[in-house]
Design a protein around this motif. Structure first.
Motif, PDB file in Angstrom:
ATOM      1  N   ILE A  21       0.866  -1.174   0.000  1.00  0.00           N
ATOM      2  CA  ILE A  21       0.000   0.000   0.000  1.00  0.00           C
ATOM      3  C   ILE A  21       0.904   1.225   0.000  1.00  0.00           C
ATOM      4  N   ASN A  22       0.807   2.027  -1.050  1.00  0.00           N
ATOM      5  CA  ASN A  22       1.659   3.203  -1.209  1.00  0.00           C
ATOM      6  C   ASN A  22       0.997   4.471  -0.681  1.00  0.00           C
ATOM      7  N   ALA A  23       0.191   4.323   0.348  1.00  0.00           N
ATOM      8  CA  ALA A  23      -0.464   5.462   0.994  1.00  0.00           C
ATOM      9  C   ALA A  23       0.249   5.722   2.314  1.00  0.00           C
ATOM     10  N   SER A  24      -0.059   6.854   2.925  1.00  0.00           N
ATOM     11  CA  SER A  24       0.531   7.153   4.226  1.00  0.00           C
ATOM     12  C   SER A  24      -0.494   7.863   5.098  1.00  0.00           C
ATOM     13  N   GLY A  25      -0.146   8.041   6.349  1.00  0.00           N
ATOM     14  CA  GLY A  25      -0.975   8.809   7.267  1.00  0.00           C
ATOM     15  C   GLY A  25      -2.363   8.248   7.466  1.00  0.00           C
ATOM     16  N   ALA A  26      -3.340   9.157   7.509  1.00  0.00           N
ATOM     17  CA  ALA A  26      -4.725   8.797   7.807  1.00  0.00           C
ATOM     18  C   ALA A  26      -5.312   7.835   6.777  1.00  0.00           C
ATOM     19  N   LEU A  27      -4.981   8.024   5.494  1.00  0.00           N
ATOM     20  CA  LEU A  27      -5.518   7.137   4.470  1.00  0.00           C
ATOM     21  C   LEU A  27      -5.029   5.710   4.683  1.00  0.00           C
ATOM     22  N   LYS A  28      -3.749   5.539   4.941  1.00  0.00           N
ATOM     23  CA  LYS A  28      -3.216   4.194   5.153  1.00  0.00           C
ATOM     24  C   LYS A  28      -3.863   3.551   6.377  1.00  0.00           C
ATOM     25  N   GLN A  29      -4.036   4.306   7.446  1.00  0.00           N
ATOM     26  CA  GLN A  29      -4.673   3.775   8.658  1.00  0.00           C
ATOM     27  C   GLN A  29      -6.126   3.383   8.387  1.00  0.00           C
ATOM     28  N   LEU A  31      -7.407   2.408   5.468  1.00  0.00           N
ATOM     29  CA  LEU A  31      -7.402   1.190   4.662  1.00  0.00           C
ATOM     30  C   LEU A  31      -7.090  -0.035   5.521  1.00  0.00           C
ATOM     31  N   ILE A  32      -6.128   0.094   6.404  1.00  0.00           N
ATOM     32  CA  ILE A  32      -5.772  -1.009   7.298  1.00  0.00           C
ATOM     33  C   ILE A  32      -6.942  -1.364   8.211  1.00  0.00           C
ATOM     34  N   SER A  33      -7.678  -0.347   8.679  1.00  0.00           N
ATOM     35  CA  SER A  33      -8.813  -0.612   9.570  1.00  0.00           C
ATOM     36  C   SER A  33      -9.899  -1.428   8.872  1.00  0.00           C
ATOM     37  N   PHE A  34      -9.955  -1.371   7.543  1.00  0.00           N
ATOM     38  CA  PHE A  34     -10.913  -2.173   6.778  1.00  0.00           C
ATOM     39  C   PHE A  34     -10.362  -3.561   6.454  1.00  0.00           C
ATOM     40  N   GLY A  35      -9.127  -3.842   6.860  1.00  0.00           N
ATOM     41  CA  GLY A  35      -8.513  -5.133   6.582  1.00  0.00           C
ATOM     42  C   GLY A  35      -7.676  -5.152   5.327  1.00  0.00           C
ATOM     43  N   LEU A  36      -7.500  -3.995   4.709  1.00  0.00           N
ATOM     44  CA  LEU A  36      -6.728  -3.884   3.482  1.00  0.00           C
ATOM     45  C   LEU A  36      -5.260  -3.699   3.850  1.00  0.00           C
TER      46      LEU A  36
END
Length: 79
Positions: A21-29, A31-36
């Motif tokens: 996942i090439n995202a950072s910060g709030a977006l990455k968090q 996505l991770i919270s959705f299981g991604l």
């Protein structure tokens, strides 16, 4: 070596594994919270007519992603 592609290039009904996942910060968090996360299996349920939105399933969770978000996710083992 596994071939990487972007989630935005997957087609309806396709199944892939998240490689990066090439995202950072709030977006990455978010996505991770959705299981991604790395290693998760994704099923592409729907693509908008212009491929500007994508509906994907991760485990029992279904989420919608914008094209900009889908282009930040690298996948492998696409089938």
């Amino acid at each position: 070596m596994k071939t990487m592609t972007l989630l935005s290039a997957c087609t309806k009904g396709g199944i892939a594994t998240v490689a990066k996942i090439n995202a950072s910060g709030a977006l990455k968090q978010r996505l991770i919270s959705f299981g991604l996360m790395k290693g998760a299996q994704i099923t592409m349920l729907e693509c908008g007519l212009t491929k500007s939105t994508f509906e994907v399933k991760i485990g029992s969770v279904t989420i919608a992603l914008r094209r900009e978000e889908a282009e930040l996710i690298e996948v492998s083992d696409v089938r």
